[in-house]
Motif scaffolding. Structure first.
Motif, PDB file in Angstrom:
ATOM      1  N   MET A 143      -3.362  -6.594  -6.376  1.00 47.95           N
ATOM      2  CA  MET A 143      -4.478  -5.903  -5.729  1.00 47.95           C
ATOM      3  C   MET A 143      -4.472  -6.076  -4.215  1.00 47.95           C
ATOM      4  N   LEU A 144      -3.660  -6.986  -3.720  1.00 43.20           N
ATOM      5  CA  LEU A 144      -3.545  -7.197  -2.288  1.00 43.20           C
ATOM      6  C   LEU A 144      -2.072  -7.154  -1.916  1.00 43.20           C
ATOM      7  N   HIS A 145      -1.712  -6.250  -1.034  1.00 45.26           N
ATOM      8  CA  HIS A 145      -0.333  -6.153  -0.564  1.00 45.26           C
ATOM      9  C   HIS A 145      -0.278  -6.819   0.809  1.00 45.26           C
ATOM     10  N   ALA A 146      -0.030  -8.128   0.790  1.00 51.62           N
ATOM     11  CA  ALA A 146      -0.128  -8.910   2.020  1.00 51.62           C
ATOM     12  C   ALA A 146       0.841  -8.442   3.089  1.00 51.62           C
ATOM     13  N   GLU A 147       1.968  -7.865   2.698  1.00 53.96           N
ATOM     14  CA  GLU A 147       2.949  -7.425   3.688  1.00 53.96           C
ATOM     15  C   GLU A 147       2.409  -6.317   4.586  1.00 53.96           C
ATOM     16  N   LYS A 148       1.324  -5.655   4.163  1.00 51.79           N
ATOM     17  CA  LYS A 148       0.743  -4.580   4.965  1.00 51.79           C
ATOM     18  C   LYS A 148      -0.499  -5.027   5.727  1.00 51.79           C
ATOM     19  N   LEU A 149      -0.764  -6.340   5.730  1.00 50.10           N
ATOM     20  CA  LEU A 149      -1.886  -6.853   6.501  1.00 50.10           C
ATOM     21  C   LEU A 149      -1.561  -6.789   7.991  1.00 50.10           C
ATOM     22  N   PRO A 150      -2.581  -6.564   8.852  1.00 51.05           N
ATOM     23  CA  PRO A 150      -2.333  -6.502  10.298  1.00 51.05           C
ATOM     24  C   PRO A 150      -2.064  -7.885  10.885  1.00 51.05           C
ATOM     25  N   VAL A 151      -1.221  -7.933  11.900  1.00 49.95           N
ATOM     26  CA  VAL A 151      -0.939  -9.171  12.631  1.00 49.95           C
ATOM     27  C   VAL A 151      -1.668  -9.078  13.965  1.00 49.95           C
ATOM     28  N   SER A 152      -2.739  -9.824  14.097  1.00 45.68           N
ATOM     29  CA  SER A 152      -3.574  -9.747  15.297  1.00 45.68           C
ATOM     30  C   SER A 152      -2.776 -10.080  16.547  1.00 45.68           C
ATOM     31  N   GLY A 153      -3.050  -9.353  17.622  1.00 49.38           N
ATOM     32  CA  GLY A 153      -2.402  -9.616  18.898  1.00 49.38           C
ATOM     33  C   GLY A 153      -1.043  -8.977  19.058  1.00 49.38           C
ATOM     34  N   SER A 154      -0.564  -8.299  18.025  1.00 48.19           N
ATOM     35  CA  SER A 154       0.764  -7.684  18.093  1.00 48.19           C
ATOM     36  C   SER A 154       0.664  -6.244  18.574  1.00 48.19           C
ATOM     37  N   GLY A 155       1.784  -5.688  18.971  1.00 46.89           N
ATOM     38  CA  GLY A 155       1.816  -4.312  19.424  1.00 46.89           C
ATOM     39  C   GLY A 155       3.217  -3.754  19.398  1.00 46.89           C
ATOM     40  N   LEU A 156       3.364  -2.546  19.878  1.00 47.26           N
ATOM     41  CA  LEU A 156       4.655  -1.860  19.855  1.00 47.26           C
ATOM     42  C   LEU A 156       5.727  -2.637  20.612  1.00 47.26           C
ATOM     43  N   SER A 157       5.336  -3.318  21.677  1.00 42.38           N
ATOM     44  CA  SER A 157       6.303  -4.063  22.497  1.00 42.38           C
ATOM     45  C   SER A 157       6.893  -5.259  21.762  1.00 42.38           C
ATOM     46  N   ASP A 158       6.287  -5.650  20.645  1.00 39.80           N
ATOM     47  CA  ASP A 158       6.810  -6.782  19.871  1.00 39.80           C
ATOM     48  C   ASP A 158       7.924  -6.364  18.922  1.00 39.80           C
ATOM     49  N   LEU A 159       8.203  -5.069  18.830  1.00 38.89           N
ATOM     50  CA  LEU A 159       9.217  -4.568  17.911  1.00 38.89           C
ATOM     51  C   LEU A 159      10.487  -4.179  18.664  1.00 38.89           C
ATOM     52  N   SER A 160      11.626  -4.351  18.006  1.00 37.98           N
ATOM     53  CA  SER A 160      12.923  -4.004  18.598  1.00 37.98           C
ATOM     54  C   SER A 160      13.127  -2.492  18.567  1.00 37.98           C
ATOM     55  N   GLN A 161      13.158  -1.886  19.739  1.00 40.38           N
ATOM     56  CA  GLN A 161      13.354  -0.442  19.823  1.00 40.38           C
ATOM     57  C   GLN A 161      14.702  -0.025  19.232  1.00 40.38           C
TER      58      GLN A 161
END
Length: 412
Positions: A143-161
């Motif tokens: 009933m809870l898909h933890a992998e889709k929970l938000p990570v506070s403080g993160s943004g697009l710049s935290d991902l490898s383009q």
């Protein structure tokens, strides 16, 4: 259950799997015990037995009907169907044995006074679940898909383009990548790698997005990454030969239009881990092979090692604060994945080939990159037969409420 078996069970007292109760208890009190067992590992409630183990016997007439209609029908949700049996211990005394299996639609709740209380079994008592424990129950029940929970403080710049571009162009099949942050946000939210913020601020990364493509996932998600250790002896008290914490995106960057195959330009988490492990689990042979290159001998089949680590990454519980841990000892190698097996999965079912994926999005991307095959039966089809064939050993699987540990032994 026979009288002798019942008396033997009572003689051991209350524990994590047995509870004594009078049958004149209020229905919500009995419901509490049944729910706690269903949310844990199952157990037995003995009605007609005092806390000290003395037998008072059941007094209520039509106890089985009262349990079904009142306790189970009105106070417990979702529905539980336990096994009920009355055992006669004397001419005037009977004990009711209610056997509850581990539930498959967790969490189970007690509905009473406009509340829904979630109980779990802790030792010989049933207690209200903490928020963290509730999250684990929701996750284990699907009933809870933890992998889709938000990570506070993160943004697009935290991902490898680079990694995201390759994934979108080579695997998803996009003709082009977004040209601005708004386009990136919209597309990554659709794919589940980011999620909209309720406050109106820019979207944040999901756990899956940060794990798969995050430049340094542990900065915002401390339980990410893999801890690798190698020891000289057979336990952790001996000298540490290597001790590292890997913090990288899960997927690599390759130099071909198809992400499956090709030369890796930038390692992913798994490639970096295996490069560190290699000197401790393999060695070069003196003889040259047919290719005129020195051959490498592995203490454990490489495919079995790979499968064990990938399973840990794919199925770990993100409501847990612990990291994945891979440890090499002198005689064995262990892979620990945080979190209990979910949806009533057991080690026996896992070995037989039954599947119950926890992180579907992460597993799907791993499959896209060729880390996971379509069957998803690596324990049955790879780990066990490869170790038997190459090492003459059988792997051990230890499952608890906190982790699944896979232990592989060197050649017998």
């Amino acid at each position: 259950m026979t009288k002798a078996e019942l008396l033997e069970l009572i003689s051991h007292g209350e524990n994590s799997g047995v509870e004594f109760k009078h049958d004149d208890m209020r229905p919500e009190q009995i419901a509490k015990e049944i729910v706690a067992f269903a949310n844990f590992q199952g157990g037995q409630v003995l009605l007609g037995v005092d806390d000290d183990g003395s037998i008072s016997g059941i007094q209520r007439e039509n106890l089985d009907r009262w349990l079904v209609d009142t306790v189970l029908g009105r106070y417990i949700h979702p529905r539980i169907i336990p096994h009920y049996k009355e055992v006669r211990v004397s001419e005037s005394q009977r004990v009711a044995v209610i056997t509850i299996s581990t539930g498959v639609t967790k969490p189970y709740v007690v509905r009473h006074r406009d509340r829904e209380d979630i109980y779990i079994r802790t030792g010989s008592t049933s207690r209200l679940a903490t928020r963290e424990q509730q999250a684990r129950l929701f996750a284990s029940g699907g009933m809870l898909h933890a992998e889709k929970l938000p990570v506070s403080g993160s943004g697009l710049s935290d991902l490898s383009q680079d990694r995201m571009k390759e994934y979108l162009l080579s695997i998803v099949g996009e003709n082009e990548v977004p040209g601005d942050s708004e386009g990136w946000h919209a597309l990554l939210c659709k794919l589940g790698f980011m999620t909209e913020s309720e406050t109106g601020s820019p979207p944040v990364c999901t756990i899956a997005g940060l794990i798969l493509f995050g430049l340094s996932p542990r900065r915002l998600l401390p339980n990410a990454g893999i801890r690798w250790m190698a020891f000289e002896g057979n336990d952790k008290s001996y000298k540490s030969l290597d001790d590292r914490l890997f913090d990288e995106p899960l997927v690599p960057v390759r130099n071909v239009s198809s992400a499956v195959g090709g030369r890796i330009l930038g390692n992913g988490l798994l490639e970096s881990l295996f490069m560190a492990m290699r000197p401790f689990v393999s060695e070069e042979l003196d003889d040259l092979g047919d290719s005129l290159r020195r051959q490498r001998s592995w203490a454990y089949p490489l495919e079995a090692l790979r499968e064990s680590v990938i399973n840990a990454v794919a199925h770990r519980d993100w409501t847990r604060h612990e990291k994945i841990e891979v440890v090499r000892y002198a005689d064995r190698l262990s892979v620990l994945s945080p979190g209990a097996l979910q949806n009533s999965m057991t080690v026996e079912k896992m070995i037989a080939g039954q599947r119950s994926p926890r992180n579907n999005l992460i597993v799907a991307v791993l499959r896209d990159y060729g880390y996971v095959d379509s069957r998803g039966m690596g324990v049955r089809s790879k780990i066990i037969p490869l170790l038997l064939e190459n090492n003459g050993t059988v792997p051990e699987f230890e499952a608890s409420e906190d982790y699944l540990k896979t232990v592989m032994y060197q050649r017998a």
